[in-house]
Every structure is written in C-alpha cells, then in structure tokens.
Design an enzyme around this catalytic site. Structure first.
Site, PDB file in Angstrom:
ATOM      1  N   TYR A  51       4.980   6.542  11.181  1.00  0.00           N
ATOM      2  CA  TYR A  51       3.743   6.936  10.511  1.00  0.00           C
ATOM      3  C   TYR A  51       2.603   6.966  11.515  1.00  0.00           C
ATOM      4  N   TYR A  75       3.593  -6.841  17.004  1.00  0.00           N
ATOM      5  CA  TYR A  75       3.847  -5.985  15.833  1.00  0.00           C
ATOM      6  C   TYR A  75       4.592  -4.720  16.265  1.00  0.00           C
ATOM      7  N   ARG A  97     -12.564  -0.887  21.808  1.00  0.00           N
ATOM      8  CA  ARG A  97     -11.738  -2.021  21.371  1.00  0.00           C
ATOM      9  C   ARG A  97     -10.549  -2.120  22.324  1.00  0.00           C
ATOM     10  N   ASP A 131      -7.054   0.099  22.532  1.00  0.00           N
ATOM     11  CA  ASP A 131      -7.156   1.429  21.915  1.00  0.00           C
ATOM     12  C   ASP A 131      -6.956   2.519  22.963  1.00  0.00           C
ATOM     13  N   SER A 174       6.376   3.192  13.210  1.00  0.00           N
ATOM     14  CA  SER A 174       4.958   3.466  13.417  1.00  0.00           C
ATOM     15  C   SER A 174       4.758   4.254  14.701  1.00  0.00           C
ATOM     16  N   ASP A 198      11.992 -12.937  -1.253  1.00  0.00           N
ATOM     17  CA  ASP A 198      11.717 -12.811   0.173  1.00  0.00           C
ATOM     18  C   ASP A 198      12.967 -12.203   0.818  1.00  0.00           C
ATOM     19  N   TYR A 229       0.834  -1.220   0.000  1.00  0.00           N
ATOM     20  CA  TYR A 229       0.000   0.000   0.000  1.00  0.00           C
ATOM     21  C   TYR A 229       0.869   1.273   0.000  1.00  0.00           C
ATOM     22  N   ASP A 268       9.983  -7.566  -3.461  1.00  0.00           N
ATOM     23  CA  ASP A 268       8.769  -7.911  -2.703  1.00  0.00           C
ATOM     24  C   ASP A 268       8.456  -9.387  -2.968  1.00  0.00           C
ATOM     25  N   ASN A 322      -9.471  -4.345   9.694  1.00  0.00           N
ATOM     26  CA  ASN A 322      -9.321  -3.938  11.095  1.00  0.00           C
ATOM     27  C   ASN A 322      -9.348  -2.435  11.226  1.00  0.00           C
ATOM     28  N   LYS A 357       8.687  -3.093  15.618  1.00  0.00           N
ATOM     29  CA  LYS A 357       9.067  -1.741  15.180  1.00  0.00           C
ATOM     30  C   LYS A 357      10.050  -1.122  16.175  1.00  0.00           C
TER      31      LYS A 357
HETATM   32  P1  NAD Z   1       1.632  -3.697   3.020  1.00  0.00           P
HETATM   33  O1  NAD Z   1       1.386  -5.003   3.649  1.00  0.00           O
HETATM   34  O2  NAD Z   1       0.649  -3.184   2.029  1.00  0.00           O
HETATM   35  O3  NAD Z   1       3.077  -3.673   2.336  1.00  0.00           O
HETATM   36  C1  NAD Z   1       4.152  -4.430   2.833  1.00  0.00           C
HETATM   37  C2  NAD Z   1       4.786  -5.145   1.653  1.00  0.00           C
HETATM   38  O4  NAD Z   1       5.888  -5.919   2.124  1.00  0.00           O
HETATM   39  C3  NAD Z   1       3.831  -6.110   0.963  1.00  0.00           C
HETATM   40  O5  NAD Z   1       3.842  -5.856  -0.425  1.00  0.00           O
HETATM   41  C4  NAD Z   1       4.398  -7.511   1.272  1.00  0.00           C
HETATM   42  O6  NAD Z   1       4.185  -8.415   0.226  1.00  0.00           O
HETATM   43  C5  NAD Z   1       5.870  -7.180   1.486  1.00  0.00           C
HETATM   44  N1  NAD Z   1       6.593  -8.112   2.367  1.00  0.00           N
HETATM   45  C6  NAD Z   1       6.285  -8.473   3.635  1.00  0.00           C
HETATM   46  N2  NAD Z   1       7.207  -9.333   4.102  1.00  0.00           N
HETATM   47  C7  NAD Z   1       8.134  -9.511   3.113  1.00  0.00           C
HETATM   48  C8  NAD Z   1       9.320 -10.266   2.992  1.00  0.00           C
HETATM   49  N3  NAD Z   1       9.756 -11.057   3.985  1.00  0.00           N
HETATM   50  N4  NAD Z   1      10.013 -10.213   1.840  1.00  0.00           N
HETATM   51  C9  NAD Z   1       9.585  -9.438   0.811  1.00  0.00           C
HETATM   52  N5  NAD Z   1       8.473  -8.691   0.870  1.00  0.00           N
HETATM   53  C10 NAD Z   1       7.753  -8.722   2.016  1.00  0.00           C
HETATM   54  O7  NAD Z   1       1.812  -2.628   4.202  1.00  0.00           O
HETATM   55  P2  NAD Z   1       1.857  -1.045   4.148  1.00  0.00           P
HETATM   56  O8  NAD Z   1       0.616  -0.535   4.761  1.00  0.00           O
HETATM   57  O9  NAD Z   1       2.258  -0.588   2.811  1.00  0.00           O
HETATM   58  O10 NAD Z   1       3.011  -0.787   5.197  1.00  0.00           O
HETATM   59  C11 NAD Z   1       4.369  -0.679   4.806  1.00  0.00           C
HETATM   60  C12 NAD Z   1       5.240  -0.602   6.046  1.00  0.00           C
HETATM   61  O11 NAD Z   1       4.806   0.501   6.855  1.00  0.00           O
HETATM   62  C13 NAD Z   1       5.162  -1.844   6.941  1.00  0.00           C
HETATM   63  O12 NAD Z   1       6.442  -2.099   7.468  1.00  0.00           O
HETATM   64  C14 NAD Z   1       4.203  -1.423   8.022  1.00  0.00           C
HETATM   65  O13 NAD Z   1       4.435  -2.115   9.226  1.00  0.00           O
HETATM   66  C15 NAD Z   1       4.537   0.054   8.175  1.00  0.00           C
HETATM   67  N6  NAD Z   1       3.423   0.833   8.721  1.00  0.00           N
HETATM   68  C16 NAD Z   1       2.199   0.778   8.113  1.00  0.00           C
HETATM   69  C17 NAD Z   1       1.127   1.514   8.654  1.00  0.00           C
HETATM   70  C18 NAD Z   1      -0.225   1.459   8.012  1.00  0.00           C
HETATM   71  O14 NAD Z   1      -1.186   1.906   8.627  1.00  0.00           O
HETATM   72  N7  NAD Z   1      -0.401   0.978   6.800  1.00  0.00           N
HETATM   73  C19 NAD Z   1       1.319   2.300   9.794  1.00  0.00           C
HETATM   74  C20 NAD Z   1       2.589   2.345  10.376  1.00  0.00           C
HETATM   75  C21 NAD Z   1       3.627   1.604   9.821  1.00  0.00           C
HETATM   76  C1  UD1 Z   2      -4.041   0.619  14.287  1.00  0.00           C
HETATM   77  C2  UD1 Z   2      -3.051  -0.181  15.076  1.00  0.00           C
HETATM   78  C3  UD1 Z   2      -1.681   0.449  14.934  1.00  0.00           C
HETATM   79  C4  UD1 Z   2      -1.289   0.560  13.481  1.00  0.00           C
HETATM   80  C5  UD1 Z   2      -2.379   1.336  12.739  1.00  0.00           C
HETATM   81  C6  UD1 Z   2      -2.113   1.340  11.262  1.00  0.00           C
HETATM   82  C7  UD1 Z   2      -4.312  -1.231  16.884  1.00  0.00           C
HETATM   83  C8  UD1 Z   2      -4.591  -1.246  18.347  1.00  0.00           C
HETATM   84  N1  UD1 Z   2      -3.480  -0.272  16.452  1.00  0.00           N
HETATM   85  O1  UD1 Z   2      -4.091   1.921  14.829  1.00  0.00           O
HETATM   86  O2  UD1 Z   2      -0.711  -0.321  15.607  1.00  0.00           O
HETATM   87  O3  UD1 Z   2      -0.052   1.215  13.330  1.00  0.00           O
HETATM   88  O4  UD1 Z   2      -3.640   0.709  12.942  1.00  0.00           O
HETATM   89  O5  UD1 Z   2      -2.956   2.263  10.632  1.00  0.00           O
HETATM   90  O6  UD1 Z   2      -4.800  -2.044  16.140  1.00  0.00           O
HETATM   91  N2  UD1 Z   2     -12.383   2.170  14.703  1.00  0.00           N
HETATM   92  C9  UD1 Z   2     -13.755   1.991  14.824  1.00  0.00           C
HETATM   93  N3  UD1 Z   2     -14.316   0.981  14.085  1.00  0.00           N
HETATM   94  C10 UD1 Z   2     -13.609   0.163  13.250  1.00  0.00           C
HETATM   95  C11 UD1 Z   2     -12.203   0.366  13.139  1.00  0.00           C
HETATM   96  C12 UD1 Z   2     -11.626   1.374  13.894  1.00  0.00           C
HETATM   97  O7  UD1 Z   2     -14.404   2.693  15.551  1.00  0.00           O
HETATM   98  O8  UD1 Z   2     -14.189  -0.736  12.628  1.00  0.00           O
HETATM   99  C13 UD1 Z   2     -11.751   3.270  15.466  1.00  0.00           C
HETATM  100  C14 UD1 Z   2     -10.674   2.842  16.438  1.00  0.00           C
HETATM  101  O9  UD1 Z   2     -11.225   2.533  17.679  1.00  0.00           O
HETATM  102  C15 UD1 Z   2      -9.769   4.089  16.448  1.00  0.00           C
HETATM  103  C16 UD1 Z   2      -9.909   4.666  15.040  1.00  0.00           C
HETATM  104  O10 UD1 Z   2     -11.117   4.114  14.509  1.00  0.00           O
HETATM  105  O11 UD1 Z   2     -10.272   5.040  17.353  1.00  0.00           O
HETATM  106  C17 UD1 Z   2      -8.761   4.259  14.115  1.00  0.00           C
HETATM  107  O12 UD1 Z   2      -8.580   2.847  14.160  1.00  0.00           O
HETATM  108  P1  UD1 Z   2      -7.576   2.071  13.193  1.00  0.00           P
HETATM  109  O13 UD1 Z   2      -7.793   2.500  11.797  1.00  0.00           O
HETATM  110  O14 UD1 Z   2      -7.697   0.621  13.507  1.00  0.00           O
HETATM  111  O15 UD1 Z   2      -6.152   2.631  13.617  1.00  0.00           O
HETATM  112  P2  UD1 Z   2      -5.446   2.648  15.072  1.00  0.00           P
HETATM  113  O16 UD1 Z   2      -6.222   1.884  16.061  1.00  0.00           O
HETATM  114  O17 UD1 Z   2      -5.134   4.059  15.386  1.00  0.00           O
END
Ligand code: NAD
Ligand code: UD1
Length: 336
Positions: free
Chosen positions: A176, A148, A291, A294, A124, A58, A11, A31, A197, A152
């Site tokens: 992030y 998780y 939840r 949270d 994160s 991988d 993403y 990837d 989620n 980090k």
């Molecule tokens: P994502 O799952 O969409 O992207 C992660 C990518 O890594 C995927 O394409 C997956 O196929 C690849 N991958 C995983 N393990 C691998 C491995 N062993 N070898 C090769 N490829 C591998 O996730 P995202 O939302 O794009 O997040 C990217 C990074 O940012 C992650 O490290 C995630 O933990 C971190 N992050 C995401 C969020 C969020 O809300 N999306 C928030 C904070 C941090």
């Molecule tokens: C969650 C993760 C966090 C991760 C982040 C990525 C948990 C406890 N935390 O954060 O580690 O880095 O996602 O984006 O899982 N909510 C609802 N209904 C829903 C879903 C969410 O009310 O169906 C609420 C939650 O209670 C929260 C807000 O929406 O207040 C955002 O939730 P979410 O998108 O899951 O993100 P985080 O909980 O902040």
C-alpha cells in the site's frame, strides 16, 4: 468465498469487509481490538446490511486461533492484523517483531494444517526504502529503515519461502502507498491514538479544532513546491483492490507483489490546498524542518495491479479530502 479477515475491525480491514460483504462473500473477522473498537462491528453491519462472524482473538494465541479454523471452512485469508506505527516500532522493536512476525507464523502454520493456502497480505511501500526512484515498480530492490518496515519485508520473505516449500500456496503481497479518506457514510474511518503521525489525520484534527496548526515537515525538497510528495489512495479504492486480489489468487498458485497506489504524487501543500477547497475550511500551517527518515518523493507505478487485477484507483484527492473530513467532523473523538 469464505474469507478470514485478520485485523478486520481496523481502518483498512473494516472498509475491506464492507466491500467483500457487498459481493456476498462470507466473512469471519479475527481481531483482538489492540488498535480498534468493538463498536466498529455494528457500524459494519449498519453500513452493509449484512451479517458476518467475529472472533475476539489474538493471532499470537494459537490455541484460540485454531478454533476459528476448526469451526469454519475457510477458502482464503486476508491478513491485516499487525502493529503499524513507525516511531513506536523504533522504541519497541521486540513487541513489533513479535506481534507482526510471530502472529504470521502462527497463522501460516494453521493455514497449512487446515489446507487453506490462499493469502492476501498487507505489505507497505515502506519496503522500497530510501534509495529507489519513483514511480516504484514491484521488481525494485527492497530495504527498510525501521523495525515496522523490517517486519513487512521479513514477512514478504517468509511468504515467498512458504510458497517454495509448498507450491500449492497462492499469495498476494499488497504494497500500500498512503491510504487516507473514509467510507462515504462518515460512519467509519481512521482513528489514530494520541497525536497523529500521518498527514491527513493531523489535518482533520486541525480542522476540527483539536490541534492549532499543521507543521509541514520540510519545504526545501526537490519537488514542485518544495514539500514532500506521496501517493495518496482512498481507503475504499484500496479496499476494492483487496476484493480483486482475493478473487485473483483463488484459481492459481504463486506469489505476486503488487503495488496498490493511485500512481500519482501529490505534495503536502497540494493536500492542504485541496482539503481547504473541498471543505471550505482554513488549515493554518507552519513550514518546519524535515522529519528524519522522510524522502522527497514516493509514488507507485500502478500498472501491475491494473494488468493482473483489473483494478485501478478511481477516487480523486478531492474525494479523499471530503470523505476524511466527513468522518472527522461527524466523529470529533473518533470511535469514543
Ligand atoms: P489498524 O491498526 O487500524 O488495523 C490493524 C488491526 O489489527 C487492528 O484492528 C488491531 O486491533 C488488529 N491487530 C493487531 N495485532 C493483532 C493481533 N496480534 N491479533 C489480532 N488482531 C490484531 O491498521 P490499518 O491502517 O488498518 O492497517 C492494516 C494493515 O495494513 C497493517 O498490517 C498495516 O501495517 C498495513 N499498512 C497500513 C498502512 C496505513 O497507512 N494505514 C500502510 C501500509 C500498510
Ligand atoms: C508513513 C510511514 C510509512 C507508513 C505510512 C502509512 C514514516 C517515515 N513513514 O509514511 O512507513 O507506511 O506512513 O501511511 O513514518 N507530513 C507533514 N506534517 C505532518 C505529517 C506528515 O508535513 O504532521 C508530511 C510528511 O513529511 C510526508 C507526508 O506529509 O511528506 C506524508 O506523511 P505521512 O502521512 O506520515 O506518510 P509517510 O511519511 O509517507
């Protein structure tokens, strides 16, 4: 610059690759498609009009990852690859520690061997734990509540130690906040497996008719309307933050933790109301229990990113809602 992007079909990675290609950086993606689809590759080409290299590998597989280093002259690595589902990490801690930490160790080892010492790492806001008060600054004490988050925090520590062992490294630990939204073309976006989620994918699946209603987790928090407050950031703003970070670390050494957030808190109801207004779609919802795990409020102090990187989030919550919906409505089943 020649930039290796691990997890570049995911993403955040796919949006970042597009922003890097726009600026004519040479991109090498690695990837294993464990959480992404091969179709993303052509979509990135289509949107950017540019070419890049791709290795299906991988990051745990040292031998095959080494070929990427042998065959390319790499200036910097943006390391997105990792598993990211909080609940799954509680159920499968060993898989999470292995995939996220071991792969980073393999990567660092190869980076040392091939003298590539510039890294941007996906951390994160989860590393701020439950007890710090927002706005969150980078110097606050860190803690986590699930495997998780622990991966980090541990990787941040590992990258600090790598720098201590060799002051030639230059590392940005990007924390992030809550990335949502999608590319404005509506061609790429977030495609979660199973029941989402996170809030925005759940809302868009209700909007597209895949789910009946949204459950709002908790309405008795100490916030302006009782629902949880978060710092939502448009994924394209986030992607641009990576461009700034990889350019920033290029001519210096050290390790910097930097928040990437908008620096503003919006409640769940703010997001729902904005989504309804921006897209003229009704989102049925029920108020349910909190939840577990949270917190009431979490948003960034985004000042350090602005000072060091000259970056700040520009897109509005309305942009995020509109772009999330454009992606979901054009692709009701994601990349399938
Ligand atoms: P994502 O799952 O969409 O992207 C992660 C990518 O890594 C995927 O394409 C997956 O196929 C690849 N991958 C995983 N393990 C691998 C491995 N062993 N070898 C090769 N490829 C591998 O996730 P995202 O939302 O794009 O997040 C990217 C990074 O940012 C992650 O490290 C995630 O933990 C971190 N992050 C995401 C969020 C969020 O809300 N999306 C928030 C904070 C941090
Ligand atoms: C969650 C993760 C966090 C991760 C982040 C990525 C948990 C406890 N935390 O954060 O580690 O880095 O996602 O984006 O899982 N909510 C609802 N209904 C829903 C879903 C969410 O009310 O169906 C609420 C939650 O209670 C929260 C807000 O929406 O207040 C955002 O939730 P979410 O998108 O899951 O993100 P985080 O909980 O902040």
């Amino acid at each position: 610059m020649n930039i290796l992007v691990t997890g570049g079909t995911g993403y955040i990675g796919s949006h970042t690759v597009i922003e890097l290609l726009k600026l004519d950086h040479n991109i090498i993606i690695a990837d294993n498609f464990s959480n992404s689809k091969p179709g993303v590759l052509n979509l990135i080409r289509e949107i950017s009009g540019k070419e890049f290299k791709f290795y299906q590998v991988d990051i745990l597989d040292r031998e095959n990852l080494e070929k990427v280093f042998i065959n390319n002259s790499i200036d910097a690595v943006i390391h997105f690859a990792g598993l990211k589902a909080v609940g799954e990490s509680v159920a499968m801690p060993v898989a999470y520690y292995h995939n996220n930490i071991t792969s980073t160790l393999v990567l660092c080892d190869l980076m040392n061997k091939y003298d590539v010492k510039n890294m941007v790492f996906s951390s994160s806001a989860t590393v701020y734990g439950m007890n710090n008060i927002s706005p969150l600054t980078e110097d606050l004490p860190l803690s986590t509540t699930n495997p998780y988050g622990s991966t980090k925090m541990m990787i941040e520590q590992i990258l600090q130690d790598v720098y201590i062992s060799d002051n030639g490294w230059s590392t940005a630990l990007l924390r992030y906040f809550n990335p949502i939204g999608a590319h404005e073309s509506g061609k790429i976006g977030e495609d979660p497996n199973g029941i989402p989620n996170n809030l925005m994918p759940y809302i868009t699946q209700v909007a597209v008719g895949k789910r009946d209603q949204l459950s709002i987790f908790g309405s008795d928090y100490d916030t302006h309307d009782g629902t949880g407050v978060r710092d939502y950031i448009h994924v394209v703003d986030l992607a641009r933050g990576h461009v700034k970070a990889v350019e920033y670390i290029a001519d210096k050494t050290g390790v910097e933790a930097i928040n990437l957030g908008a620096g503003k808190g919006y409640s769940v109801l703010d997001v729902v109301n904005n989504f309804q207004k921006a897209n003229e779609i009704k989102i049925p919802y029920v108020l349910t229990d909190r939840r577990p795990g949270d917190i009431a409020t979490c948003y960034a102090d985004a000042g350090k990113a602005e000072k060091l990187l000259g970056w700040k989030a520009e897109k509005t919550l309305e942009d995020m809602c509109r772009d999330s919906w454009r992606w979901q409505s054009k692709n009701p089943n994601g990349y399938e």
